[in-house]
Structure formats: C-alpha cells, structure tokens
Write a protein that holds these residues in place. Structure first.
Motif, short mmCIF file in Angstrom:
data_model
loop_
_atom_site.label_atom_id
_atom_site.label_comp_id
_atom_site.label_asym_id
_atom_site.label_seq_id
_atom_site.Cartn_x
_atom_site.Cartn_y
_atom_site.Cartn_z
N GLY A 250 0.75 -1.24 0.00
CA GLY A 250 0.00 0.00 0.00
C GLY A 250 0.78 1.29 0.00
O GLY A 250 0.42 2.22 0.71
N GLY A 251 1.83 1.38 -0.78
CA GLY A 251 2.53 2.65 -0.83
C GLY A 251 3.91 2.55 -1.44
O GLY A 251 4.30 1.52 -1.98
N ARG A 252 4.64 3.66 -1.35
CA ARG A 252 6.00 3.70 -1.89
C ARG A 252 6.93 2.82 -1.07
O ARG A 252 6.75 2.64 0.14
#
Length: 242
Positions: free
Chosen positions: A213-215
């Motif tokens: 869910g993200g970088r």
C-alpha cells in the motif's frame, strides 16, 4: 475427478462465488500470512488486476482455485492462490486448473513472464503451504505437491533470498520461499536458463508496493537485500527444481 469443470470469475457478478471459494478452498489451504482478506480480493478482481479460474463440482460448489495477478505496465503475471479443497486433493484437479487457465490467460494477456511462489523444501518447518501443522493449528495443504506440479509445467526457480510481501495488516512478511518463473518469452529470457534481472526487479518493486500500500521505503532492509541480488548482473540464472 472427471466431472469437475473449469470456469472463470467475472468481477462483481461473481462476488458470492468468490466468498464461498475463499471460505472452503483458500482459507483452509493458506496460513494468514499467505492470503489477503476476501474484501481486498473482491476489489482487485473487480479492478481487473486479478484473474481467477475455479474448478466447479456438478453441484455448483467451487472445489479448486488458481488466480493470476496482473501487472499490465510490464506485462508480468504472478500465479497465486493455487489450491484444492482439502478433501479432494490428489485427484488431478490442480493439474486441470493449470492446463485450462494458463492457455487462456496467455492468449488474452501475452505476458512477458509468469512468476509463481512456493515454499522452499530446504525449510520444511517454515515453508508456505507445508504438510505439517502450522501456528494456526491446521493442515494447510501439500506445498511439495504444489511445487512438483509447477515443475511439471516447466517452472524453474530463481536463486534469490525470496520473501512474500505482507498480504494482510499485521500478518508480517513470509520468508524462506522460492520465486519461480513458470514461463518467459525471448524479450526477457535470452536463453531457456536465463532471465533479465530488470524484469525481476520491476516485478518485485510493483508487487511489494501494490500489496503493502505505498511507496517502497529506503530503509527497508529485507526488500533492499532482495533487490540488490537482482542488480548483481544483467541476467539471472533459472535453476531446475529438484
């Protein structure tokens, strides 16, 4: 089990079937760290990031599953959630799922590479989907049989210290796994026993970012070590599964 048929899930219209499949096939076959919540599977199936093939008994009950997660921008795929209902294992259903689903997905998507994950037999107590009891106290299927079936379809393993991203909040990452290449075209595989490291790195960065869910974090030592291994050479060897 000759009477089993293979059908393909169709997004929102198959939500009830997916829920039943999750409860009777996926949940009994994978420990918590190996499976996403069913709500997330619903979302990614509807978003066309996930394709699902199911084996269906004559009474309409789903008895087996094979999913494919699709990374369209690099034309890479990951086979996942490959399982058969516990009471029907060993009857050829898994083989029929692979034989029925992969030609269709190959024709529709034209992937450069298809990956898969499996428990490493060198770590029998930790391997995903192993034969023995887990911390959850249940039998989660035959990981060795799953690995043999992939090998029978020509899969080879990558010599990397592979770990699975966190699939459910709080479940943690799962280590001591094998990353397999089931098939690859000449664009990314210059020889049958080689694959370009760039496509492996591209897949891993997208897979971890999507699931977690993200970088990706600069201080992520586990993933950093895995990506460093990918960068050691322009090509990586593909090793026969013993």
């Amino acid at each position: 089990m000759d009477e089993v048929s293979i059908r393909f899930l169709d997004g929102e219209s198959d939500i009830n079937t997916l829920t039943r499949l999750y409860d009777t096939v996926i949940a009994p076959s994978f420990v918590t760290a190996e499976r996403e919540p069913v709500e997330r599977l619903r979302r990614v199936l509807a978003a066309d990031e996930l394709r699902g093939a199911i084996a269906v008994a004559p009474d309409g009950e789903p008895v087996g599953a094979l999913f494919l997660e699709w990374f369209a921008d690099i034309r890479a795929a990951l086979l996942c959630y490959f399982a058969v209902r516990p009471d029907l294992r060993g009857q050829g259903i898994g083989h029929r799922l692979v034989a029925g689903a992969t030609p269709r997905w190959r024709a529709e998507l034209r992937p450069h590479v298809v990956f898969a994950e499996a428990g490493d037999p060198a770590f029998p107590d930790d391997a995903a989907g192993g034969d023995g009891d887990t911390a959850d106290g249940d039998d989660y299927g035959d990981g060795d049989a799953r690995l043999r079936l992939y090998a029978g379809f020509g899969a080879r393993r990558l010599p990397l210290p592979y770990l699975m991203p966190e699939l459910a909040p709080g479940a943690g990452r799962l280590s001591n796994l094998l990353l397999l290449v089931v098939e690859a075209d000449p664009a990314v595989s210059p020889a049958p026993d080689l694959i370009r490291s760039a496509i492996v790195e591209d897949f891993l960065t997208r897979y971890f970012a999507r699931q977690e869910g993200g970088r990706l974090r600069d201080d992520d030592g586990e993933l950093g070590r895995l990506l460093t291994e990918c960068r050691r050479a322009d090509v990586l060897p593909l090793v026969t599964i013993d």
